[in-house]
Design an enzyme around this catalytic site. Structure first.
Site, PDB file in Angstrom:
ATOM      1  N   GLY A  35      -5.640  -2.656  -0.710  1.00  0.00           N
ATOM      2  CA  GLY A  35      -4.394  -3.040  -0.052  1.00  0.00           C
ATOM      3  C   GLY A  35      -4.493  -2.828   1.445  1.00  0.00           C
ATOM      4  O   GLY A  35      -5.480  -2.282   1.957  1.00  0.00           O
ATOM      5  N   LEU A  36      -3.482  -3.257   2.152  1.00  0.00           N
ATOM      6  CA  LEU A  36      -3.449  -3.127   3.605  1.00  0.00           C
ATOM      7  C   LEU A  36      -3.472  -1.663   4.047  1.00  0.00           C
ATOM      8  O   LEU A  36      -3.111  -0.766   3.269  1.00  0.00           O
ATOM      9  CB  LEU A  36      -2.184  -3.790   4.155  1.00  0.00           C
ATOM     10  CG  LEU A  36      -2.108  -5.313   4.091  1.00  0.00           C
ATOM     11  CD1 LEU A  36      -0.705  -5.771   4.487  1.00  0.00           C
ATOM     12  CD2 LEU A  36      -3.155  -5.946   4.997  1.00  0.00           C
ATOM     13  N   ALA A  38      -2.136   1.693   5.333  1.00  0.00           N
ATOM     14  CA  ALA A  38      -0.810   2.314   5.224  1.00  0.00           C
ATOM     15  C   ALA A  38       0.060   1.686   4.146  1.00  0.00           C
ATOM     16  O   ALA A  38       1.284   1.798   4.182  1.00  0.00           O
ATOM     17  CB  ALA A  38      -0.080   2.292   6.568  1.00  0.00           C
ATOM     18  N   GLY A  40      -0.136   2.700   1.056  1.00  0.00           N
ATOM     19  CA  GLY A  40       0.099   3.746   0.068  1.00  0.00           C
ATOM     20  C   GLY A  40      -1.072   4.056  -0.841  1.00  0.00           C
ATOM     21  O   GLY A  40      -0.934   4.850  -1.779  1.00  0.00           O
ATOM     22  N   LYS A  41      -2.225   3.483  -0.582  1.00  0.00           N
ATOM     23  CA  LYS A  41      -3.384   3.651  -1.459  1.00  0.00           C
ATOM     24  C   LYS A  41      -3.759   5.116  -1.664  1.00  0.00           C
ATOM     25  O   LYS A  41      -3.842   5.597  -2.796  1.00  0.00           O
ATOM     26  CB  LYS A  41      -4.599   2.896  -0.894  1.00  0.00           C
ATOM     27  CG  LYS A  41      -4.425   1.401  -0.763  1.00  0.00           C
ATOM     28  CD  LYS A  41      -5.683   0.728  -0.263  1.00  0.00           C
ATOM     29  CE  LYS A  41      -6.117   1.191   1.106  1.00  0.00           C
ATOM     30  NZ  LYS A  41      -5.112   0.893   2.175  1.00  0.00           N
ATOM     31  N   SER A 109     -10.873  -2.670   1.283  1.00  0.00           N
ATOM     32  CA  SER A 109     -11.714  -3.686   0.613  1.00  0.00           C
ATOM     33  C   SER A 109     -11.072  -5.071   0.721  1.00  0.00           C
ATOM     34  O   SER A 109     -10.615  -5.634  -0.275  1.00  0.00           O
ATOM     35  CB  SER A 109     -11.990  -3.300  -0.841  1.00  0.00           C
ATOM     36  OG  SER A 109     -10.876  -2.808  -1.526  1.00  0.00           O
TER      37      SER A 109
END
EC number: 2.7.1.25
Length: 200
Positions: A35-36, A38, A40-41, A109
């Site tokens: 994911g982008l 920030a 929340g990963k 990624s």
């Protein structure tokens, strides 16, 4: 990167993955967060690890920033270097899974091709892709590092979501709308999926 394995032999020892899984008391697999920045990963990844640890699972979190301090410290952020970063991580994760450990990764990624190459290293049931979907505006507002502001000013080049593309997953196993779901809600959603799919 060119392979130089003409004179190498893959050595197999006496203990295999199934033996190690029996020792740990659970199956090994990978939860791949994408994911982008920030979105929340990392927050959710560490919550998932904490809950699995409480259940007696052997786990390890591989975080994008942490890996770049060591294994990938020689890489920058060009397209080719980003691809190499994910390739190395994929091979590392493969070793962890073979060791019987549940691996949780947190990497932007951004390229579909790279994620699919990593997926191809595993059996279908061993790879769980989690997409932390979040509008770039929301990611920018919650950014505590200030990297979005720097990217918008042009101080950071090739920044995913601003000056570099992010290719959304087409069929992730799990999609978390992190502008709606709290980290705890997201964690519980993932745990339910793991329990139902893998009988953990």
């Amino acid at each position: 990167m060119k392979k130089s394995n003409n004179n190498l032999t893959l050595y197999k020892g006496y203990i295999n993955r199934e033996d190690r899984e029996r020792l740990h008391g659970h199956k090994s697999f990978v939860i791949w967060f994408t994911g982008l920045p920030a979105s929340g990963k990392s927050t959710i990844a560490h919550l998932v690890e904490k809950e699995l640890y409480k259940r007696g699972c052997s786990t390890y979190v591989l975080d994008g920033d942490n890996v770049r301090y060591g294994l990938c410290s020689d890489l920058g952020f060009s397209i080719e270097e980003r691809k190499e970063n994910i390739r190395r991580v994929g091979e590392l994760v493969k070793l962890f899974v073979d060791a019987g450990i549940i691996v949780i990764t947190s990497f932007i990624s951004p390229f579909k091709e790279d994620r699919e190459k990593v997926r191809s290293l595993f059996k279908e049931e061993d790879f769980i892709e989690v997409y932390t979907k979040c509008p770039v505006e929301t990611c920018s507002l919650r950014d505590q590092k200030g990297i979005y502001k720097k990217a918008i000013k042009g101080e950071i080049k090739n920044f995913t979501g601003i000056s570099a593309p992010y290719e959304e997953p087409e069929n992730p196993e799990i999609t978390i709308f992190t502008d709606i779901d709290s980290p705890i809600e997201a964690c519980q959603k993932i745990l339910r999926y793991i329990k139902d799919k893998l009988k953990l």
